[in-house]
Design an enzyme around this catalytic site. Sequence first.
Site, PDB file in Angstrom:
ATOM      1  N   ASP A   1       0.784  -1.230   0.000  1.00 56.42           N
ATOM      2  CA  ASP A   1       0.000   0.000   0.000  1.00 56.42           C
ATOM      3  C   ASP A   1       0.818   1.284   0.000  1.00 56.42           C
ATOM      4  O   ASP A   1       0.264   2.362  -0.195  1.00 56.42           O
ATOM      5  CB  ASP A   1      -0.928   0.019   1.215  1.00 56.42           C
ATOM      6  CG  ASP A   1      -1.945  -1.108   1.178  1.00 56.42           C
ATOM      7  OD1 ASP A   1      -2.328  -1.514   0.064  1.00 56.42           O
ATOM      8  OD2 ASP A   1      -2.359  -1.582   2.259  1.00 56.42           O
TER       9      ASP A   1
ATOM     10  N   ASP B   1       0.544   5.481   2.154  1.00 49.92           N
ATOM     11  CA  ASP B   1      -0.397   4.871   3.098  1.00 49.92           C
ATOM     12  C   ASP B   1      -0.044   5.284   4.522  1.00 49.92           C
ATOM     13  O   ASP B   1      -0.524   6.280   5.029  1.00 49.92           O
ATOM     14  CB  ASP B   1      -0.402   3.350   2.943  1.00 49.92           C
ATOM     15  CG  ASP B   1      -1.492   2.705   3.790  1.00 49.92           C
ATOM     16  OD1 ASP B   1      -2.579   3.294   3.902  1.00 49.92           O
ATOM     17  OD2 ASP B   1      -1.239   1.627   4.355  1.00 49.92           O
TER      18      ASP B   1
ATOM     19  N   ASP C   1       3.728  -0.055  10.029  1.00 49.62           N
ATOM     20  CA  ASP C   1       2.692  -1.043  10.333  1.00 49.62           C
ATOM     21  C   ASP C   1       3.327  -2.254  11.002  1.00 49.62           C
ATOM     22  O   ASP C   1       4.343  -2.772  10.524  1.00 49.62           O
ATOM     23  CB  ASP C   1       1.988  -1.522   9.059  1.00 49.62           C
ATOM     24  CG  ASP C   1       1.005  -0.501   8.504  1.00 49.62           C
ATOM     25  OD1 ASP C   1       0.920   0.611   9.063  1.00 49.62           O
ATOM     26  OD2 ASP C   1       0.324  -0.819   7.515  1.00 49.62           O
TER      27      ASP C   1
ATOM     28  N   ARG D   1      -3.427   7.898  14.356  1.00 48.71           N
ATOM     29  CA  ARG D   1      -2.673   6.640  14.487  1.00 48.71           C
ATOM     30  C   ARG D   1      -1.270   6.859  15.029  1.00 48.71           C
ATOM     31  O   ARG D   1      -0.273   6.572  14.367  1.00 48.71           O
ATOM     32  CB  ARG D   1      -2.616   5.884  13.158  1.00 48.71           C
ATOM     33  CG  ARG D   1      -3.973   5.507  12.620  1.00 48.71           C
ATOM     34  CD  ARG D   1      -3.862   4.574  11.432  1.00 48.71           C
ATOM     35  NE  ARG D   1      -5.179   4.193  10.920  1.00 48.71           N
ATOM     36  CZ  ARG D   1      -5.398   3.301   9.973  1.00 48.71           C
ATOM     37  NH1 ARG D   1      -4.359   2.685   9.414  1.00 48.71           N
ATOM     38  NH2 ARG D   1      -6.609   3.012   9.573  1.00 48.71           N
TER      39      ARG D   1
END
Length: 389
Positions: free
Chosen positions: A187, A211, A215, A267
């Site tokens: 992504d 993105d 992660d 986030r």
Amino acid sequence: MASQSFNSTLCHFVFAVAIILNIFAPALGSDQTSGLSMNVIDKCWRMNSEWRRHRPQLATCSVGYAGKMTDNIGKDLVHYKVTDPSDDPINPKPGTLRYGASIIQSRVWITFQRDMHIKLLKPLLVSSFTAIDGRGINVHISHNACLMIYKSTNIIIHGIRIHHCKAQPAGMVMGPEGKVIQVGQVDGDAIRLVSASNVWIDHNTLYDCQDGLLDVTRGSTNVTISNNWFRNQDKVMLLGHDDGYDRDKNMKVTVVYNHFGPNCNQRMPRIRFGYAHVANNLYQGWMQYAIGGSMGPSLKSEANLFIAPTSGNKEVTWRKESNGNMGKWEFHSVGDVFENGACFTATKGGRVPTPYYNSQQIFKVADAKYVRALTRSSGALRCSKTSRC
């Protein structure tokens, strides 16, 4: 947004009294009465002006869930220098970053010959027991594919500037075991962990990716994210793959000494299922929220400095109710400091979830009043050629 399981939001404009509940043994190495100028990780190696001659000493400096990275060093350690910024995803040439990170099947410590900009043609899959050490050199990985830590363990990523990462279609690439494999579509994250463990991501500068910036997914665990500078990004850090991937219940991540902002939206991190200890970080505003998640995660937010945006949402936390899991949340704030009207909705009652660090992971959390000093050097360091960083 909050349910009956949570207290009403407490917003205030003055510093909260920092309450240090840790029983951690190791000292920070500096007298708290005279102030702290360097955090415990940096103090471990930056005080040594000869660090270039002893680069693997860095492996002994990590704290948090990654533990000491001493499995990355030893008599069989291969010292590999990147001399060529080019990239071939399937047949990497000696001297390139991909050759050192994917082909060499041994403990390997990767450094760089000179300043360079590396444009990866496909995601770089990093093999186990690999350290990528960008100290003293200005290394950019940007404007195309970026890093993936896929089914690997004992990885150090230090001192790299990773930005403008772009989504990539599925394709063939040299895998982490030196074999060409098929990699699905990605992504556009700066660093993505997939089923990885014992990973330390320290002193990197990450921004402006398609993105997210970082992660931690698909069962990845025992991760320390420290001393990084995250800026200019919508989705910053995701811990946990998706609401249906319950293997992430075992995820444990330490987020410490990082600088979030300016211009970060959300986030920081967003957590699913697992546990995160978020300590001594500087939050330079947000738009939607700073810390949030779903699927009943556990969070100990400890001695962070949250500076709310001048206008808009002052609330630090955000919660998404998923399949009736709202009541299982554990979001606790201990010794955090809130400025400019920032506020934190904490879980009502209950015992604050503790990290339960072992002797290789434990560290002492500093009073939040020192956060500005402890995060002043976040991001990739600028080191002179003749002195300390």
